[in-house]
Motif scaffolding. Structure first.
Motif, PDB file in Angstrom:
ATOM      1  N   PHE A  78       0.852  -1.200   0.000  1.00  0.00           N
ATOM      2  CA  PHE A  78       0.000   0.000   0.000  1.00  0.00           C
ATOM      3  C   PHE A  78       0.886   1.249   0.000  1.00  0.00           C
ATOM      4  CE2 PHE A  78      -2.053  -3.405   2.495  1.00  0.00           C
ATOM      5  CZ  PHE A  78      -3.105  -3.693   1.639  1.00  0.00           C
ATOM      6  N   PRO A  79       1.650   1.453  -1.067  1.00  0.00           N
ATOM      7  CA  PRO A  79       2.665   2.511  -1.054  1.00  0.00           C
ATOM      8  C   PRO A  79       2.116   3.931  -1.143  1.00  0.00           C
ATOM      9  CG  PRO A  79       2.559   1.507  -3.227  1.00  0.00           C
ATOM     10  CD  PRO A  79       1.650   0.701  -2.334  1.00  0.00           C
ATOM     11  N   ASP A  80       0.864   4.088  -1.547  1.00  0.00           N
ATOM     12  CA  ASP A  80       0.325   5.424  -1.798  1.00  0.00           C
ATOM     13  C   ASP A  80      -0.550   5.952  -0.664  1.00  0.00           C
ATOM     14  OD1 ASP A  80       1.564   5.334  -4.321  1.00  0.00           O
ATOM     15  OD2 ASP A  80      -0.163   4.273  -5.168  1.00  0.00           O
ATOM     16  N   ASP A  81      -0.568   5.259   0.471  1.00  0.00           N
ATOM     17  CA  ASP A  81      -1.466   5.630   1.559  1.00  0.00           C
ATOM     18  C   ASP A  81      -0.965   6.788   2.421  1.00  0.00           C
ATOM     19  OD1 ASP A  81      -3.185   3.655   0.776  1.00  0.00           O
ATOM     20  OD2 ASP A  81      -2.709   2.277   2.414  1.00  0.00           O
ATOM     21  N   GLY A  82       0.311   7.124   2.311  1.00  0.00           N
ATOM     22  CA  GLY A  82       0.904   8.120   3.206  1.00  0.00           C
ATOM     23  C   GLY A  82       0.138   9.425   3.311  1.00  0.00           C
ATOM     24  N   PRO A  83      -0.187  10.085   2.196  1.00  0.00           N
ATOM     25  CA  PRO A  83      -0.910  11.361   2.288  1.00  0.00           C
ATOM     26  C   PRO A  83      -2.263  11.234   2.986  1.00  0.00           C
ATOM     27  CG  PRO A  83       0.071  11.120   0.121  1.00  0.00           C
ATOM     28  CD  PRO A  83       0.248   9.797   0.821  1.00  0.00           C
ATOM     29  N   ALA A  84      -2.951  10.104   2.803  1.00  0.00           N
ATOM     30  CA  ALA A  84      -4.249   9.908   3.458  1.00  0.00           C
ATOM     31  C   ALA A  84      -4.082   9.850   4.971  1.00  0.00           C
ATOM     32  CB  ALA A  84      -4.919   8.640   2.946  1.00  0.00           C
ATOM     33  N   PHE A  85      -3.004   9.225   5.441  1.00  0.00           N
ATOM     34  CA  PHE A  85      -2.727   9.191   6.876  1.00  0.00           C
ATOM     35  C   PHE A  85      -2.473  10.601   7.403  1.00  0.00           C
ATOM     36  CE2 PHE A  85      -2.351   4.687   6.320  1.00  0.00           C
ATOM     37  CZ  PHE A  85      -2.518   4.134   7.580  1.00  0.00           C
ATOM     38  N   VAL A  86      -1.689  11.384   6.677  1.00  0.00           N
ATOM     39  CA  VAL A  86      -1.372  12.755   7.100  1.00  0.00           C
ATOM     40  C   VAL A  86      -2.652  13.588   7.203  1.00  0.00           C
ATOM     41  CG1 VAL A  86      -0.192  14.884   6.422  1.00  0.00           C
ATOM     42  CG2 VAL A  86       0.988  12.683   6.222  1.00  0.00           C
TER      43      VAL A  86
END
Length: 199
Positions: A23-31
């Motif tokens: 799930f490499p693209d989840d970072g911005p959603a967490f932020v």
């Protein structure tokens, strides 16, 4: 309960090593989800069911160096992956069951929980345990980086009326557990329910 824990640990232990690469693209959603919590410098926050700790850097940035960030997970392999990724520098990693947290009542200002709710064996008592460790007026974020329909499709399932995360089910479940639902979003790109600790 022990069987539920064993199942959860086996499931996540088998996936811990490559979880972030899946799930490499989840970072911005967490932020974005952490920002919605409205944490303040100096706050104490728990990432319950922290997995590989993807929320920990954003939580640390929100509470600053004077704040407290804890990452608790039932699965040792997930915590090891979080440490290998360097996320232990953003918060204290603790192997603990979200249903029996080693924290005193009212110790926290907020709880962030990504993907946790679908793995709770006893949602009512478990949500009440999260409420126990948060001060009155403190906050809870129940988050997933994709919405309910997208997640069900990913797993080859259909949404059902009994899904706890559906607003008509979640609102009363939270109310019975010491929380008041204040915001609810179930979109293709995220699921985010925010609640305030009552009492």
């Amino acid at each position: 309960m022990a069987d539920d824990h064993t199942h959860v640990q086996e499931f996540f232990s088998a996936r811990a090593a490559d979880w972030d690469t899946r799930f490499p693209d989840d970072g911005p959603a967490f932020v974005t989800a952490v920002a919605a919590l409205g944490l303040r410098p100096g706050d104490a926050v728990l990432d319950a069911g922290c997995g590989t700790g993807r929320a920990l850097p954003a939580l640390r940035a929100a509470v600053g160096p004077a704040g407290t960030v804890l990452g608790a997970d039932l699965t040792a392999a997930m915590l090891e992956s979080a440490a290998r990724a360097g996320r232990g520098g953003s918060g204290l990693l603790v192997q603990a069951d979200a249903a029996r947290l080693p924290l005193r009542p009212g110790a926290l200002d907020a709880v962030f929980a990504a993907g946790l709710i679908s793995h709770l064996s006893r949602p009512g008592p478990d949500l009440a345990e999260l409420a126990r460790v948060v001060r009155p007026g403190g906050l809870l974020a129940l988050f997933h980086p994709i919405g309910r329909a997208a997640l069900a499709a990913r797993h080859g399932r259909r949404l059902t009326d009994g899904d706890l995360r559906a607003e008509p089910n979640l609102r009363p479940a939270l109310a019975r557990s010491g929380w008041r639902l204040t915001s609810y979003a179930d979109e293709s790109s995220r699921f985010l329910a925010l609640a305030e600790r009552t009492g």
